[in-house]
Write a protein that holds these residues in place. Structure first.
Motif, mmCIF file in Angstrom:
data_model
loop_
_atom_site.group_PDB
_atom_site.id
_atom_site.type_symbol
_atom_site.label_atom_id
_atom_site.label_comp_id
_atom_site.label_asym_id
_atom_site.label_seq_id
_atom_site.Cartn_x
_atom_site.Cartn_y
_atom_site.Cartn_z
ATOM 1 N N THR A 83 0.864 -1.047 0.040
ATOM 2 C CA THR A 83 0.156 -0.024 0.117
ATOM 3 C C THR A 83 0.918 1.279 -0.026
ATOM 4 O OG1 THR A 83 -1.681 -1.217 1.217
ATOM 5 C CG2 THR A 83 -1.888 1.348 1.098
ATOM 6 N N GLY A 182 -2.524 5.611 -0.454
ATOM 7 C CA GLY A 182 -3.396 4.606 -0.348
ATOM 8 C C GLY A 182 -3.718 3.715 -1.240
ATOM 9 N N ASP A 183 -3.151 3.951 -2.495
ATOM 10 C CA ASP A 183 -3.147 2.936 -3.724
ATOM 11 C C ASP A 183 -2.624 1.691 -3.330
ATOM 12 O OD1 ASP A 183 -4.634 5.126 -5.162
ATOM 13 O OD2 ASP A 183 -2.815 5.478 -6.461
ATOM 14 N N SER A 184 -2.907 0.713 -4.159
ATOM 15 C CA SER A 184 -2.399 -0.445 -3.829
ATOM 16 C C SER A 184 -1.276 -0.653 -4.933
ATOM 17 C CB SER A 184 -3.529 -1.824 -4.084
ATOM 18 O OG SER A 184 -4.128 -1.795 -2.947
#
Length: 414
Positions: A83, A182-184
């Protein structure tokens, strides 16, 4: 009765006052028309000039056009899953090679590193015990293999933990940021390449495979180093080779820009006219702070160059049927010339190669330019205009036959 008589005279006086400027207009219009009627129809010719035959460097070039692009583009993605916990740059930021750009959560990666270290410690301890106990050679060989495998796993864990931080592989400017906190991030591939061109040349490396999860990237382009992506016609591409020198004329830049052919495409594209064209990449020489990506440019690629070639101004050449000749100046003071037949070779710009008939230092006549205009020149026209003014401003000194429309002067004057 006397007051009535004066009132009747005023309109006539007004017409007399209007008559003077109207007559001036008529005279000027007549003068302009007379010039059109009286000027000669023969074209005006400029006086001939001279040119000296000399030895020059003759170049043959292939021309093309295109747009400037950064010499290097790096599309950077995370090579590990996690993450995104930090994005440290924005578009437009200047970055150094190796500078941190973003990071993902490394808690799991750190734990994997600890586990790999523990596995190596255990393998080494096991081998030490077996060696002390006098175990068989087979057991010692197995212990050695286990240690090698543990060392490899430990190195992979270290690389993975380091990869939790995304770093720039080049110095330059960030042009795009496709990830947010917060992006994967997935185990994507990072690569460095030459700017997009028809040749598809890759100058960097890529690793891993694309993850099933969402994977963004950060793009960094080199500063001050450019290349020109252009196309050349199918009839010219055989003359172009890697390493040839080129001169660029860049829109908005006064001085010449130089470069070298770095790639020649093997697969044809279709240009705007539907004809086949081959992509060619020109690497701009040196660091340039006055150039910008996307700027259009024309390029002349030097495909051949010969020094000490006898040349003459191409405008001096004349033809008589199939024979080419020049007027060679025999007496500069008198301006006399004689016809000399010549043989010609290649042409480059305004110069033509002379293979026979002239020698270096010979002076030849360059015919003057012939263009539209009164052959009588300004002097003849001024004489005609003077005669017109002396005769009242109109050709022949008389009004048009039949007088003005209405039988009198404009406005009804007498």
């Amino acid at each position: 009765m006397k007051r009535l008589h004066l009132a009747r005279l005023r309109p006539r006086a007004l017409r007399s006052r209007l008559l003077i400027p109207l007559l001036a207009v008529v005279v000027l219009a007549g003068a302009g028309g007379a010039w059109l009627l009286l000027r000669d129809d023969e074209p005006a010719a400029a006086a001939p000039t001279t040119a000296t035959v000399s030895a020059e460097t003759l170049q043959q070039t292939v021309t093309a056009s295109g747009a400037l692009a950064p010499a290097t583009t790096a599309d950077l993605t995370f090579e590990v899953s996690g993450t995104v916990t930090a994005v440290l740059v924005d578009p437009g930021d200047e970055v150094r090679k190796g500078q941190k750009l973003a990071a993902v959560d490394d808690e799991v990666l750190a734990a994997e590193l600890d586990a790999a270290q523990s596995a190596l410690d255990a393998a080494e301890s096991s081998m030490s015990e077996h060696s002390s106990d006098g175990s068989s050679e087979e057991q010692i060989a197995a212990d050695e293999a286990a240690i090698v495998a543990a060392e490899s796993s430990l190195e992979e864990a270290r690389v993975a933990l380091d990869s939790a931080v995304l770093r720039s592989t080049i110095a330059g400017t960030v042009t795009a940021v496709g990830i947010e906190v917060g992006d994967s991030a997935g185990s994507g591939s990072s690569g460095t390449s030459g700017s997009t061109s028809g040749v598809g040349a890759m100058t960097g490396t890529s690793s891993s495979t694309t993850s099933d999860g969402a994977s963004g990237s950060i793009t960094v382009v080199s500063d001050g180093q450019f290349q020109l992506d252009a196309t050349v016609s199918s009839s010219d591409v055989e003359k172009v080779a890697k390493g040839l020198q080129a001169e660029l004329t860049v829109s908005g830049v006064d001085e010449a820009v130089y470069g070298t052919v770095s790639e020649v495409g093997l697969v044809a594209e279709t240009d705007s006219t539907g004809a086949a064209a081959f992509p060619v990449t020109i690497e701009v020489t040196g660091q340039r702070d006055d150039l910008y990506a996307g700027t259009s440019a024309d390029v002349a690629i030097v495909v051949s160059q010969r020094a000490d070639v006898l040349t003459v101004n191409s405008r001096a050449l004349q033809t008589d049927g199939d024979q080419t000749y020049v007027e060679k100046v025999t007496d500069t003071a008198k301006g006399t010339t004689e016809r000399v037949d010549v043989e010609t070779g290649e042409t480059s710009g305004m110069l033509t190669e002379i293979t026979s008939g002239l020698s270096a230092g010979d002076v030849v006549q360059v015919p003057g330019f012939t263009g539209p205009g009164g052959g009588g020149g300004d002097e003849g026209m001024q004489q005609r205009m003077q005669e017109m003014m002396e005769n009242g401003g109109l050709p022949g000194g008389e009004p048009p036959a039949g007088g003005f429309p209405g039988g009198g002067f404009p406005g009804g004057g007498q």
